[in-house]
Design an enzyme around this catalytic site. Sequence first.
Site, mmCIF file in Angstrom:
data_model
loop_
_atom_site.group_PDB
_atom_site.id
_atom_site.type_symbol
_atom_site.label_atom_id
_atom_site.label_comp_id
_atom_site.label_asym_id
_atom_site.label_seq_id
_atom_site.Cartn_x
_atom_site.Cartn_y
_atom_site.Cartn_z
ATOM 1 N N ASN A 234 0.891 -1.185 -0.064
ATOM 2 C CA ASN A 234 0.005 -0.052 0.003
ATOM 3 C C ASN A 234 0.877 1.251 0.007
ATOM 4 O O ASN A 234 0.439 2.238 -0.719
ATOM 5 C CB ASN A 234 -0.929 -0.070 1.179
ATOM 6 C CG ASN A 234 -2.131 -0.804 0.955
ATOM 7 O OD1 ASN A 234 -2.798 -0.955 -0.259
ATOM 8 N ND2 ASN A 234 -2.709 -1.359 1.973
ATOM 9 N N GLU B 179 -5.968 -8.079 5.430
ATOM 10 C CA GLU B 179 -5.210 -8.887 4.431
ATOM 11 C C GLU B 179 -5.072 -10.214 5.015
ATOM 12 O O GLU B 179 -4.396 -11.213 4.431
ATOM 13 C CB GLU B 179 -3.925 -8.413 4.129
ATOM 14 C CG GLU B 179 -2.834 -8.527 5.369
ATOM 15 C CD GLU B 179 -2.916 -7.170 6.241
ATOM 16 O OE1 GLU B 179 -1.882 -7.077 7.125
ATOM 17 O OE2 GLU B 179 -3.936 -6.434 6.399
#
Length: 301
Positions: free
Chosen positions: A175, A210
């Site tokens: 990210n 995640e």
Amino acid sequence: MLTAAPIARENLFESMRDGVLVMDLSDKLVDYNRAAAEMLEDLDAAAIGRPLAQLFLPAGKEAVDYVMNSNPQISEEQELVWHSGGEVRYYQVRSSPVQKHDGHLAGRMIMLIDVTERTLLQEKLLQLATIDSLTGIYNRTHFMELSRQRLKEAADSAAPFSVILLDIDFFKSINDRYGHQHGDMALQHVVGVCRQHVREGDVFGRYGGEEFVLSLPGTPLEEAALISERIRKDIEHSTFAALTGTIKITASFGVAEAFRRSISLEELLSEADHALYSSKRNGRNAVHLYGVSSITRFKPM
């Protein structure tokens, strides 16, 4: 009044938005309204006298099964998948007997109500309640609900039951380096790899962030470990494209089996989480098993 009543009846019959079929004792068509003609293929004046099964045949299997299994002498209601002009619609079919003034059965009336919009909305709401919108797999709440049921069934039948927790390694760095869009792509990529190993009866869900989870009914610890290892290797050896090139990712795994019949799903997932933490603490990109007495790294033969 004698003159107006038949006209009023005809106007009401023809102005109805729902389709109406009037059948005789032999289940052959006697009358129909304009709405029914729009719903059924080839329904016109020439169809008078045709059996209901023939009229419903173009609509597909559910419509034909309805005719074969319905009872003309009782009132009943059923929702059917209806194929019409290359489209799939949903009709609520209501059947009610028609009696003469002396009480004898004269036939039946069938009403067709188009409930496509309502049914599709219900399906969409159900999907929103059970499916993770980003990845297309079960959300945590629905995963827990289904897996509790599978765990109970396994306990009742003394069958093995295992769970797998997996977590994408260094997801935050994806990210931070590539942006959240590529983080989302990484999640979808991992789900795509996992799907190739999900078997019929397994429950696959997004556990949070995640982290993903699989419950495996009928699967002992060693077999669940082998499945985890195959998924781990496939993730490690696969890539997905980014604007700056391909991105390689890995994942860490924790596996646990319900050795005790009384164990809850939450306890079992906690054990898998401890095993997952061992994978993270010992270099990542590994599979660890929560055994009866210890946590061990899985090393396939």
